[in-house]
Design a protein around this motif. Structure first.
Motif: not given
Length: 272
Positions: A51-64
């Motif tokens: 649900n976050e694809r449109g707001n990449s600022e919320k995607l954290k490197l730590g999760l990836f």
């Protein structure tokens, strides 16, 4: 909690991950080998970011990159077999891929590809949403049973558990009747007498009782299972010297074990 459920520090190395720097050091080295394509296909990443694809600022490197840390946790101690649930099998397969790829590049035998041991226990579903797995991070506190829950809290949560509309009969059908089936699963796995060979037989024996009675039986069985763990947990928590001693002794052993692996890895990639 590890001590409360029965792990013996004389047989098991129990430590805080943060006290063993080799975990994060190996994670960084392995991240230079890990495929971003593989990481992007990890179920956890897809679920958390759908649900976050449109707001990449919320995607954290730590999760990836978290699967790389999980792989390092296993590989740094040269674990040969790792028991996991079905939901963690993908992460362990990733650890195998990382180890095999590293060995292919830098030399055989440097890292040990671990074998997966799938737990025979079936996963327990959420009390509030029985089509999803029970999770300790669920925002709805009534959706999960914690090992530290009091008897009153266990009764309250199971009393509020979702059941199925349309019929009051007791039957085991995880797809068609997930609510009742989840309660039967919990009751079945909490049944210490092994009286029933399957959830279907348990459901047949209980058919005719009300949902209220089923929930009362389930809550009672859960309490019997959890009570000794809960009591040991609070006893151990009151002995801070014991916990500090176990953690300190475990950290010494874990650091020595991990450094052996990390030294070999560093030599292989030219960092020493």
């Amino acid at each position: 909690m590890l001590l409360a459920v029965g792990l013996d520090p004389n047989r098991s190395i129990i430590f805080h991950q943060s006290n063993v720097p080799a975990h994060s050091e190996l994670m960084w080295i392995l991240s230079c080998q890990a495929s971003t394509g593989y990481l992007s296909r990890m179920t956890q990443w897809k679920d958390k970011t759908s649900n976050e694809r449109g707001n990449s600022e919320k995607l954290k490197l730590g999760l990836f990159s978290y699967p790389v840390l999980q792989a390092a946790d296993v590989l740094v101690h040269r674990s040969t077999h790792v028991p996991v649930g079905h939901d963690q099998a993908q992460h362990l397969e990733f650890a195998r891929e990382v180890a095999i790829g590293f060995n292919h590049t830098y030399g055989a035998g440097i890292l040990v590809p671990p074998e997966t041991l799938i737990s025979p226990a079936k996963r327990i579903m959420s009390l509030a949403t029985p089509t999803t797995k029970m999770s300790k991070s669920d925002q709805n506190w009534k959706a999960r049973i914690m090992l530290t829950d009091s008897e009153e809290m266990i009764k309250s949560k199971i009393k509020a558990a979702v059941t199925d509309s349309g019929t009051s009969s007791i039957s085991y059908d995880p797809e068609g009747r997930p609510g009742v089936s989840n309660l039967l699963d919990i009751l079945y796995y909490s049944h210490t007498s092994n009286e029933y060979k399957s959830q279907e037989l348990l459901a047949q024996d209980l058919n005719g009782i009300s949902f209220k009675a089923l929930k009362e039986k389930t809550a009672q069985a859960v309490e019997v299972t959890i009570r000794p763990i809960r009591e040991r947990y609070y006893d151990i928590r009151s002995d801070e010297q014991l916990m500090d001693r176990v953690a300190a002794q475990g950290a010494v052993k874990a650091r020595a074990n991990a450094e052996t692996t990390l030294d070999g890895v560093k030599r292989a990639v030219g960092l020493t």
